[in-house]
Design a protein around this motif. Structure first.
Motif, short mmCIF file in Angstrom:
data_model
loop_
_atom_site.label_atom_id
_atom_site.label_comp_id
_atom_site.label_asym_id
_atom_site.label_seq_id
_atom_site.Cartn_x
_atom_site.Cartn_y
_atom_site.Cartn_z
N VAL A 86 0.82 -1.21 0.00
CA VAL A 86 0.00 0.00 0.00
C VAL A 86 0.86 1.26 0.00
O VAL A 86 0.55 2.23 -0.70
CB VAL A 86 -0.96 -0.01 1.20
CG1 VAL A 86 -1.68 1.32 1.33
CG2 VAL A 86 -1.98 -1.14 1.07
N ASP B 260 3.62 1.51 -1.32
CA ASP B 260 4.08 1.61 -2.71
C ASP B 260 3.02 2.28 -3.58
O ASP B 260 3.35 3.11 -4.43
CB ASP B 260 4.40 0.22 -3.26
CG ASP B 260 5.73 -0.31 -2.73
OD1 ASP B 260 6.49 0.49 -2.16
OD2 ASP B 260 5.98 -1.51 -2.88
N GLU B 261 1.76 1.93 -3.35
CA GLU B 261 0.69 2.55 -4.14
C GLU B 261 0.60 4.04 -3.88
O GLU B 261 0.41 4.84 -4.80
CB GLU B 261 -0.66 1.89 -3.82
CG GLU B 261 -0.87 0.57 -4.52
CD GLU B 261 -2.33 0.14 -4.48
OE1 GLU B 261 -3.19 0.90 -4.94
OE2 GLU B 261 -2.60 -0.99 -4.00
N ASP C 145 3.33 5.60 -5.66
CA ASP C 145 3.03 5.67 -7.09
C ASP C 145 2.18 6.90 -7.40
O ASP C 145 2.46 7.62 -8.37
CB ASP C 145 2.27 4.41 -7.54
CG ASP C 145 3.18 3.20 -7.61
OD1 ASP C 145 4.41 3.39 -7.52
OD2 ASP C 145 2.67 2.07 -7.74
N TRP C 146 1.15 7.12 -6.60
CA TRP C 146 0.28 8.27 -6.85
C TRP C 146 1.08 9.56 -6.83
O TRP C 146 0.98 10.40 -7.72
CB TRP C 146 -0.87 8.33 -5.84
CG TRP C 146 -1.91 9.35 -6.21
CD1 TRP C 146 -3.04 9.16 -6.94
CD2 TRP C 146 -1.89 10.76 -5.88
NE1 TRP C 146 -3.72 10.34 -7.10
CE2 TRP C 146 -3.05 11.34 -6.46
CE3 TRP C 146 -1.01 11.57 -5.16
CZ2 TRP C 146 -3.35 12.70 -6.33
CZ3 TRP C 146 -1.32 12.93 -5.03
CH2 TRP C 146 -2.47 13.48 -5.61
#
Lengths: 117, 117
Positions: A78, A80-81, A84-85
């Motif tokens: 998460v 990492d997500e 990413d955003w």
DNA sequence: TAGTTAATTAACCAAACGGTAAAGTAGGCA
DNA sequence: TGCCTACTTTACCGTTTGGTTAATTAACTA
């Protein structure tokens, strides 16, 4: 262009609380039990337990059982997500600023025209 | 070790709302007025105005005046701070996972001992 | 079995959040 | 001057959040 944002909702919301960020910092140095995590805070055990529930629901941590202990464990995916955003938006941001910079150099004044839809 | 976290509080909280993230995405493609930003949403103008106030208070955007318009503009600094926090934690996270990996290779079994305080 | 430790659940509370509708403000424009 | 446009501010409302204390569950220990 946007595939499933609810993960980010929960993740950013979880990260918005300083207590929870501190818990994640502690946890980054190794798994820990609820009592261990609660120790630094002037806050009741149930309050910390709630924070951990929020973190677990967001997917930032996971919890297992070991006898009467519930060791908490960080989960990367998460975060990492979230990363990413942010990277995605910093990228567009940068490109846009570059363009703006170039644009300003070309025009040298406010033509007032945002590029309308 | 922790100098002023309130910026992160506000930033993460601001980012936790999908409407506000969408606004930031729109804004990444260029400055826009309140009405323009509100257009895509099934939501009243005042609601969007509130979201913008939250974003401005967090430092993620700034607003100027141009006649009766209030063009909104992205600001990098706070997003950079958010990114810093995440990178810092991903770093520790990674190191810790590497150590754990090594540890597991050395021990090959659960010695049960978390390194107590 | 009874008692202790670890943590969660339940019930409650005040404050913050996300939305609304309606009124107010500020700047063009006829 | 008076109206239109672009927004903000002001109540107001229901839901969520972050905390509390008290009760409960679960597992070890004597």
């Amino acid at each position: 262009m946007n595939g499933g944002a609810s993960v980010l909702d929960a993740a950013f919301a979880a990260l918005a609380d300083p207590t929870r960020r501190a818990i994640l910092s502690t946890l980054a140095q190794g798994d820990a039990t609820v009592s261990e995590l609660a120790a630094p805070f002037a806050m009741s055990l149930p309050a910390v337990s709630k924070h951990l529930k929020v973190l677990e629901a967001s997917g930032l941590i996971s919890r297992t059982r070991s006898a009467q202990f519930r060791p908490c464990h960080l989960e990367r995916a998460v975060l990492d997500e979230v990363d990413d955003w942010i990277q995605e938006h910093r990228k567009v941001w940068d490109e846009r600023l570059d363009k703006l910079d170039e644009h300003l150099k070309n025009l040298q004044r406010g033509e007032e025209g945002r590029d309308g839809k």
